[in-house]
Design an enzyme around this catalytic site. Structure first.
Site, short mmCIF file in Angstrom:
data_model
loop_
_atom_site.label_atom_id
_atom_site.label_comp_id
_atom_site.label_asym_id
_atom_site.label_seq_id
_atom_site.Cartn_x
_atom_site.Cartn_y
_atom_site.Cartn_z
N ARG A 123 58.74 -21.12 -16.81
CA ARG A 123 58.12 -20.54 -15.53
C ARG A 123 58.21 -21.72 -14.34
O ARG A 123 58.59 -22.74 -14.66
CB ARG A 123 56.74 -20.12 -15.87
CG ARG A 123 55.76 -21.34 -16.07
CD ARG A 123 54.10 -20.81 -16.27
NE ARG A 123 53.50 -22.00 -16.67
CZ ARG A 123 52.12 -21.92 -17.10
NH1 ARG A 123 51.51 -20.75 -17.18
NH2 ARG A 123 51.65 -23.11 -17.36
N ASN A 161 50.27 -18.98 -8.82
CA ASN A 161 49.48 -19.61 -9.88
C ASN A 161 49.69 -21.01 -10.11
O ASN A 161 50.87 -21.35 -10.24
CB ASN A 161 49.89 -19.07 -11.38
CG ASN A 161 48.76 -19.39 -12.41
OD1 ASN A 161 47.64 -18.92 -12.07
ND2 ASN A 161 49.10 -20.01 -13.27
N GLU A 162 48.63 -21.93 -10.05
CA GLU A 162 48.59 -23.24 -10.19
C GLU A 162 50.00 -23.70 -9.39
O GLU A 162 50.90 -24.41 -10.08
CB GLU A 162 48.88 -23.74 -11.75
CG GLU A 162 47.53 -23.42 -12.38
CD GLU A 162 47.32 -24.18 -13.60
OE1 GLU A 162 48.30 -24.47 -13.98
OE2 GLU A 162 46.27 -24.48 -14.17
N GLU A 319 40.12 -20.92 -14.31
CA GLU A 319 40.51 -21.00 -15.84
C GLU A 319 40.00 -22.13 -16.47
O GLU A 319 39.63 -23.33 -16.13
CB GLU A 319 42.07 -21.63 -15.81
CG GLU A 319 43.13 -20.36 -15.65
CD GLU A 319 44.63 -20.83 -15.45
OE1 GLU A 319 44.68 -21.87 -16.00
OE2 GLU A 319 45.51 -20.27 -14.85
N TRP A 327 48.99 -27.51 -25.44
CA TRP A 327 49.91 -28.46 -24.94
C TRP A 327 49.61 -29.81 -25.01
O TRP A 327 50.30 -30.86 -24.34
CB TRP A 327 49.97 -28.10 -23.40
CG TRP A 327 48.82 -27.61 -22.70
CD1 TRP A 327 48.17 -26.39 -22.54
CD2 TRP A 327 47.86 -28.37 -22.10
NE1 TRP A 327 47.25 -26.35 -21.79
CE2 TRP A 327 46.70 -27.83 -21.48
CE3 TRP A 327 47.49 -29.95 -22.07
CZ2 TRP A 327 45.75 -28.16 -20.83
CZ3 TRP A 327 46.43 -30.34 -21.31
CH2 TRP A 327 45.56 -29.49 -20.91
N GLU A 367 52.52 -19.59 -25.45
CA GLU A 367 51.29 -20.13 -25.45
C GLU A 367 50.55 -19.37 -26.45
O GLU A 367 49.33 -19.05 -26.56
CB GLU A 367 50.36 -19.79 -23.92
CG GLU A 367 51.26 -20.64 -23.07
CD GLU A 367 50.40 -20.37 -21.78
OE1 GLU A 367 50.17 -21.33 -21.27
OE2 GLU A 367 50.14 -19.38 -21.24
N HIS A 370 47.34 -20.84 -27.79
CA HIS A 370 46.45 -21.31 -27.00
C HIS A 370 45.16 -20.35 -26.94
O HIS A 370 45.53 -19.00 -27.05
CB HIS A 370 46.74 -21.17 -25.45
CG HIS A 370 46.00 -21.61 -24.31
ND1 HIS A 370 44.84 -21.40 -24.09
CD2 HIS A 370 46.36 -22.87 -23.55
CE1 HIS A 370 44.27 -22.16 -23.19
NE2 HIS A 370 45.10 -23.11 -22.91
C1 GAL Z 1 47.14 -23.32 -16.92
C2 GAL Z 1 48.00 -22.08 -16.36
C3 GAL Z 1 47.99 -20.89 -17.32
C4 GAL Z 1 48.20 -21.36 -18.67
C5 GAL Z 1 47.10 -22.24 -19.00
C6 GAL Z 1 47.13 -22.88 -20.28
O1 GAL Z 1 48.01 -24.28 -16.35
O2 GAL Z 1 47.69 -21.65 -15.08
O3 GAL Z 1 48.90 -19.74 -16.90
O4 GAL Z 1 49.40 -21.60 -19.18
O5 GAL Z 1 47.53 -23.50 -18.32
O6 GAL Z 1 46.38 -23.99 -20.60
#
Ligand code: GAL
Length: 702
Positions: A123, A161-162, A319, A327, A367, A370
């Site tokens: 992404r 996003n971010e 978030e 990760w 993910e 996650h």
């Molecule tokens: C952020 C991101 C999310 C997801 C999350 C996982 O960096 O905005 O889309 O990837 O991390 O920890």
């Protein structure tokens, strides 16, 4: 680049919450068949979810072919959410371009410093400065704003996003061209640029703007001024995407506020969010708990900074993780109590929303391991039960909505430029770290039971009595003047090694370190004396220095030596000093990396004469973090147990959230738990003299 953009309106305090704290997640229904959506609605209602961020990575499904839209599924989801009383923070969906775009326009793909192309397949594979990407992405933003601007579920826009998470540093030719324009605006002339970057060194003198490149991979150490400006430029370049999308949204939906989720914490250190804050209608931030012993305080540190970046106004925790991330090298789940503790700590620091990545844990994709609010195991799970519990905790403290962080009297200064520059290559050592130093001093204050703000160094110092400025490496004339005025007016400054060393171009201030702060602290350092990995330096007080010491050779007449080096080459030399001004202000200089334990001693010594450093009894000798928000008629005091032991407190106020007091006013805080007290605005936080009782052996949840 866009300049002089009008500062957008801040959303009125509390307006976004509509009287309740927001609770929700990124919601990615496109990853699931329709029958799952109905279950999502049922379980979201059960958990008390009242907002979701939708469509963040949906570009390829919304625009499957150039200019052809498929909004059907999103219409359905928007309607479904609305029917279920759940509001939407709708993404502009520009974070991840679809395959057709990069196939037709490979020139949008970013390049690393060594020229490697970052291909599609993950992404954020787009150049912040690509005019092609800008054109396509704004067309999508426009289409979404026109379609959903009037939808009753829509309460906010979530830009991209971010921004910059994976693509902040792009060294492509687009970036090179934009960098030159940025430099021309900043310097006006090549003479000024040559002077700022010190290009007489190593034959780097520029005669034409086109000779300038991003700091691509080079045979050896690259120009520090060039690197610093490229970092500034890159932060600004990504912000341009925010501004461009924001302008489209403002034009079409002037009444819908927009935000973008910052990464104020550890993930990406390269964005100057202080400069970004005026570009959003409300600040939002993402935070992921660092596992291990420092995780909780680290969370508090960044939440605190976010609240200060938001200028004390409520903000969104956009978030965080319900349990494990996927990760890090090892990704342990959250421990008992952490899900609620982390959420309420953020609320204490001013968050009016607690949102997660993501609602339902993905089945496929990068993910899949996650955590989500709803794990692979389903709703009969520890995580989901905690989520439901948190939903009811948040609704119990809805009165907090819209209240502001109460400023402390002590601040730890945080400066993005110092973070960037102090971590540069070709330094006396690579083993010191700006954020670790800042966190060590913040933790030392928490250990002493002192409430402190983490404050951008560029913000006003009014109202503060003590400023702790760890490794404030880059000091401009302007910052020096503000710090001098603070101390001259009777304020107390504590600063540490490698501070004041360079100017805004990473050029060394001459005459001895700490350069710009030399007169203020009243000492001259002739040499940095970094320590090898297995070396330690003792101080007379018993403090132990690692990584860094300094040779202080001159101290002014108004300077007292508080601590000296013991043994080694620096034996007997000053290690910690304090200069006093006539108005009663002080400037303490700590020349070594003495860590959190050493910081205790320095702060205790200052606390003898500075009230603002007195321990708050509610902090239970540093075992509890005390965080305060104030509304017109009430004061909310969040008491977060920092330890893995239970802590017993006596309180006078009414406990309205988290752990409740018993009939006698005793609050038994289990490990990692939080209690929320409500007190009248006029009064000081309710407390008794003997607030700390001996903790029971067997912690019990109340
Ligand atoms: C952020 C991101 C999310 C997801 C999350 C996982 O960096 O905005 O889309 O990837 O991390 O920890």
């Amino acid at each position: 680049m866009t300049t002089n953009l009008e500062r957008p309106r801040w959303v009125a305090d509390g307006a976004l919450g509509a009287g309740r704290l927001r609770f929700g997640a990124d919601y990615n229904p496109e990853q699931w068949p329709r029958e799952v959506w109905a279950e999502d609605m049922r379980l979201m209602r059960e958990a008390g979810v009242n907002i979701v961020s939708l469509g963040i990575f949906s570009w390829a499904l919304l625009e499957p072919r150039p200019g052809e839209w498929d909004f059907g599924w999103l219409d359905e989801v928007m309607d479904l959410l609305h029917e279920n009383g759940i509001d939407v923070d709708l993404a502009t969906a520009t974070a991840s371009p679809p395959p057709w775009l990069t196939r037709r326009h490979p020139e949008v793909l970013p390049q690393t410093a060594d020229g490697t192309v970052l291909w599609p397949g993950a992404r954020q594979h787009w150049r912040p400065t690509s005019p092609v990407f800008r054109r396509y992405s704004l067309r999508l933003v426009r289409a979404l704003a026109e379609r959903y601007g009037d939808h009753p579920a829509l309460v906010a826009w979530h830009v991209s996003n971010e921004l910059g998470c994976h693509n902040i540093y792009d060294y492509s030719d687009d970036a090179a061209a934009a960098f030159r324009v940025w430099l021309q605006e900043r310097y006006g002339s090549l003479d000024a640029l040559n002077a700022a970057w010190g290009t007489a060194f190593w034959s780097q003198h520029y005669e034409e703007w086109d000779e300038i490149l991003p700091p691509r991979v080079a045979p050896t150490q690259r120009n520090p001024g060039q690197q610093l400006d490229f970092e500034r430029f890159s932060s600004d370049a990504v912000r341009e995407q925010l501004r461009a999308e924001g302008a489209v949204l403002r034009e079409i939906t002037p009444d819908i506020p927009y935000t973008t989720n910052f990464m104020v914490a550890q993930n990406v250190r390269d964005i100057d969010y202080v400069s970004w804050a005026p570009d959003v209608d409300f600040v939002s931030n993402d935070h992921y708990l660092r596992p291990g012993e420092l995780g909780r305080d680290d969370l508090s540190f960044w939440a605190n900074l976010t609240g200060n970046i938001a200028e004390g106004r409520p903000w969104f925790l956009m978030e965080h993780a319900a349990s494990a991330v996927n990760w890090r090298d090892v990704n342990p789940p959250k421990r008992e109590g952490e899900l609620v503790r982390d959420a309420l700590t953020h609320v204490g620091h001013g968050a009016d929303a607690v949102c997660y990545f993501q609602w339902r844990q993905s089945r496929a994709g990068g993910e899949r391991y996650h955590s989500g609010m709803l794990p692979h195991a389903g709703s009969d799970s520890r995580v989901f039960r905690d989520v439901v519990r948190l939903g009811s905790e948040l609704s119990a403290i809805s009165a907090v909505t819209g209240s502001r962080r109460e400023p402390a009297r002590v601040a730890v200064l945080f400066d993005y430029t110092s973070w960037w520059v102090s971590g540069r290559d070709s330094h006396p050592t690579e083993s010191v770290s700006y954020d670790a130093e800042a966190l060590a001093w913040y933790r030392a204050l928490l250990d002493l039971g002192v409430r402190a703000d983490v404050r951008p160094a560029s913000a006003e110092f009014d109202g503060y009595e003590v400023l702790v400025a760890p490794m404030l490496h880059v000091v401009t004339r302007e910052l020096r003047a503000r710090l001098e005025a603070f101390v001259e007016a009777g304020g107390h400054l504590v600063t540490t090694y490698f501070s004041g060393t360079v100017d805004e171009h990473d050029r060394v201030w001459l005459g001895g370190y700490p350069g710009a702060l030399r007169d203020l602290v009243g000492v001259t350092v002739e040499e940095f004396v970094p320590l090898l990995a297995d070396e330690r330096a003792g101080l007379a007080s018993g403090a132990i220095a690692e990584h860094w010491t300094e040779r202080i050779t001159h101290t002014g007449a108004d300077v007292e030596v508080l601590d000296t080096y013991l043994g080694g080459d620096l034996d007997g030399a000053p290690a910690v000093t304090r200069r006093r001004t006539r108005a009663g202000g002080t400037a303490t200089y700590v020349s070594a990396d003495i860590g959190r334990a050493g910081a205790h001693g320095v702060l205790r010594a200052l606390a003898v004469e500075v009230d603002a450093l007195a321990a708050d009894p509610l902090a239970a000798d540093g075992r509890v973090e005390v965080i305060v928000r104030t509304a017109d008629d009430a004061r909310f005091v969040f008491l977060a147990n920092r330890t893995d032991e239970s802590v017993l407190l006596d309180v006078d106020g009414e406990t309205v959230g988290g752990v409740r007091a018993d009939d006698t006013g005793a609050v038994s805080l289990p490990p990692r738990a939080v209690a929320v007290l409500r007190a009248a605005r006029e009064s000081a936080p309710a407390r008794r003299d003997d607030v700390v009782r001996e903790s029971p052996r067997q912690p019990e949840r109340v």
